[in-house]
Scaffold this motif. Sequence first.
Motif, mmCIF file in Angstrom:
data_model
loop_
_atom_site.group_PDB
_atom_site.id
_atom_site.type_symbol
_atom_site.label_atom_id
_atom_site.label_comp_id
_atom_site.label_asym_id
_atom_site.label_seq_id
_atom_site.Cartn_x
_atom_site.Cartn_y
_atom_site.Cartn_z
ATOM 1 N N PRO A 84 0.812 -1.222 0.000
ATOM 2 C CA PRO A 84 0.000 0.000 0.000
ATOM 3 C C PRO A 84 0.844 1.269 0.000
ATOM 4 N N THR A 85 0.247 2.344 -0.491
ATOM 5 C CA THR A 85 0.830 3.674 -0.428
ATOM 6 C C THR A 85 -0.072 4.535 0.440
ATOM 7 N N LEU A 86 0.494 5.117 1.476
ATOM 8 C CA LEU A 86 -0.300 5.893 2.420
ATOM 9 C C LEU A 86 -0.284 7.368 2.056
ATOM 10 N N ALA A 87 -1.393 8.033 2.315
ATOM 11 C CA ALA A 87 -1.518 9.468 2.077
ATOM 12 C C ALA A 87 -1.454 10.211 3.404
ATOM 13 N N ALA A 88 -1.045 11.466 3.366
ATOM 14 C CA ALA A 88 -1.004 12.304 4.566
ATOM 15 C C ALA A 88 -2.407 12.829 4.845
ATOM 16 N N VAL A 89 -2.999 12.410 5.952
ATOM 17 C CA VAL A 89 -4.356 12.841 6.301
ATOM 18 C C VAL A 89 -4.349 13.871 7.422
ATOM 19 N N SER A 90 -3.168 14.233 7.919
ATOM 20 C CA SER A 90 -3.039 15.275 8.927
ATOM 21 C C SER A 90 -1.715 15.990 8.671
ATOM 22 N N SER A 91 -1.271 16.769 9.617
ATOM 23 C CA SER A 91 -0.006 17.493 9.455
ATOM 24 C C SER A 91 0.558 17.837 10.821
ATOM 25 N N GLY A 92 1.829 18.184 10.837
ATOM 26 C CA GLY A 92 2.445 18.602 12.081
ATOM 27 C C GLY A 92 1.816 19.871 12.624
ATOM 28 N N ALA A 93 1.438 20.783 11.714
ATOM 29 C CA ALA A 93 0.792 22.027 12.145
ATOM 30 C C ALA A 93 -0.552 21.744 12.810
ATOM 31 N N GLU A 94 -1.330 20.816 12.235
ATOM 32 C CA GLU A 94 -2.614 20.473 12.843
ATOM 33 C C GLU A 94 -2.398 19.842 14.208
ATOM 34 N N LEU A 95 -1.393 18.983 14.328
ATOM 35 C CA LEU A 95 -1.107 18.339 15.608
ATOM 36 C C LEU A 95 -0.814 19.379 16.683
ATOM 37 N N LEU A 96 -0.005 20.378 16.348
ATOM 38 C CA LEU A 96 0.324 21.413 17.325
ATOM 39 C C LEU A 96 -0.919 22.203 17.723
ATOM 40 N N GLU A 97 -1.831 22.418 16.782
ATOM 41 C CA GLU A 97 -3.069 23.131 17.096
ATOM 42 C C GLU A 97 -3.967 22.306 18.011
ATOM 43 N N LEU A 98 -3.980 20.986 17.787
ATOM 44 C CA LEU A 98 -4.854 20.124 18.575
ATOM 45 C C LEU A 98 -4.429 20.059 20.042
ATOM 46 N N ARG A 99 -3.184 20.350 20.321
ATOM 47 C CA ARG A 99 -2.718 20.299 21.710
ATOM 48 C C ARG A 99 -3.447 21.320 22.584
ATOM 49 N N SER A 100 -3.868 22.441 21.971
ATOM 50 C CA SER A 100 -4.642 23.413 22.750
ATOM 51 C C SER A 100 -6.003 22.850 23.121
ATOM 52 N N GLU A 101 -6.556 21.967 22.269
ATOM 53 C CA GLU A 101 -7.814 21.308 22.607
ATOM 54 C C GLU A 101 -7.606 20.333 23.762
ATOM 55 N N VAL A 102 -6.495 19.614 23.742
ATOM 56 C CA VAL A 102 -6.196 18.668 24.818
ATOM 57 C C VAL A 102 -6.042 19.397 26.141
ATOM 58 N N ASP A 103 -5.455 20.595 26.106
ATOM 59 C CA ASP A 103 -5.243 21.357 27.342
ATOM 60 C C ASP A 103 -6.551 21.757 28.012
ATOM 61 N N ARG A 104 -7.662 21.683 27.278
ATOM 62 C CA ARG A 104 -8.957 22.050 27.858
ATOM 63 C C ARG A 104 -9.606 20.895 28.610
ATOM 64 N N VAL A 105 -9.050 19.704 28.497
ATOM 65 C CA VAL A 105 -9.609 18.560 29.224
ATOM 66 C C VAL A 105 -9.407 18.777 30.719
ATOM 67 N N HIS A 106 -10.469 18.640 31.474
ATOM 68 C CA HIS A 106 -10.446 18.946 32.906
ATOM 69 C C HIS A 106 -9.885 17.769 33.708
ATOM 70 N N VAL A 107 -9.014 18.083 34.647
ATOM 71 C CA VAL A 107 -8.495 17.093 35.586
ATOM 72 C C VAL A 107 -8.810 17.613 36.990
ATOM 73 N N SER A 108 -9.718 16.949 37.674
ATOM 74 C CA SER A 108 -10.141 17.409 38.990
ATOM 75 C C SER A 108 -9.026 17.228 40.008
ATOM 76 N N PRO A 109 -9.041 18.014 41.091
ATOM 77 C CA PRO A 109 -8.032 17.832 42.154
ATOM 78 C C PRO A 109 -8.041 16.414 42.723
ATOM 79 N N VAL A 110 -9.204 15.781 42.753
ATOM 80 C CA VAL A 110 -9.288 14.419 43.279
ATOM 81 C C VAL A 110 -8.501 13.453 42.392
ATOM 82 N N VAL A 111 -8.627 13.597 41.067
ATOM 83 C CA VAL A 111 -7.906 12.725 40.138
ATOM 84 C C VAL A 111 -6.410 13.046 40.166
#
Length: 320
Positions: free
Chosen positions: A194-221
């Motif tokens: 098979p030949t794989l195509a690029a379905v994302s990018s490094g720039a998109e990955l860096l942008e998605l990290r800001s979405e991950v930072d919004r995930v809440h972690v309670s003090p209990v966890v």
Amino acid sequence: MSTGPAWSQKLRDEIGKAVVGQDAAVERMLVALLAGGHVLLEGLPGLAKTLLVRSLASALGVQFERIQFTPDLLPSDVVGTMVFQPKTGEFSPHRGPIFANLVLADEINRAPAKVQSALLEAMQERQVTIGGQTHPLPSPFFVMATQNPIEQEGTYPLPEAQTDRFLFKLLVGYPSAVQEATMMQRWGQVTQQPTLAAVSSGAELLELRSEVDRVHVSPVVQHYILTLVRATRTLADNPEISTRKLNFGASPRASLALYQAGRSLAWLRGMDYLSPALVQELAPDILRHRLGLTYEAEAQEVTSDAVISQVVSTTPVPPA
């Protein structure tokens, strides 16, 4: 902006064109990308470890370099060296293969310590020093290394300072009978590669990290994460040598890894908070390479995973 499940699925579908099975390993590698961590893949030869990393780089659309670690490899073969330019009479830096977004350190335990240590600055600081000058590495930057767990001749165990820099240590196992049959049907002929195509990018990955930072972690966890990690150190502090299983427990990097990887996994699965169940799920992959088993424990065939299972089962889980 992609949602976690959608982004994960498009990458997994593309990687699935080249790699059958290994779904758990693929998900962990995506978690590592979002958390900015490195991955150590351990498994027998022929289990598609190299193909898995190469396919991930192709699907992500980032620059990929593969370094085959051998006993005669030199640090300059990894990071680069200074090269004399006859026209100018000066030395200029020649950058090594470490200057890529995703670097595969294939069979990392086949190179001596001085070569393995060449990766330490790159993995932690995201920079390398050539001829006294510091050069930043591209962003994003990841090291994904492979090693064979059974071959001991001509290998050099990784020092604890280096293994601690890997976010995950993933154990790659054999495929199921159905998956292995699918491999034969797909790739029984050379022309079907098979030949794989690029379905994302490094720039998109860096942008998605800001979405991950919004995930809440309670003090209990957060407290639960610290309790799990510190419990491994309590086992190492056991004064009774005959029953002590660990020489040392997990470092503070383990706490940060559970926190960061937990949020990334939660986002990938479409959750906006980190649950104790996800922490428990990630614990073996994050802790198994950060624990130092005693000689007595190894003689009794006690594994790091068994110790982690004991810690998880005996640590009180916070209420929902």
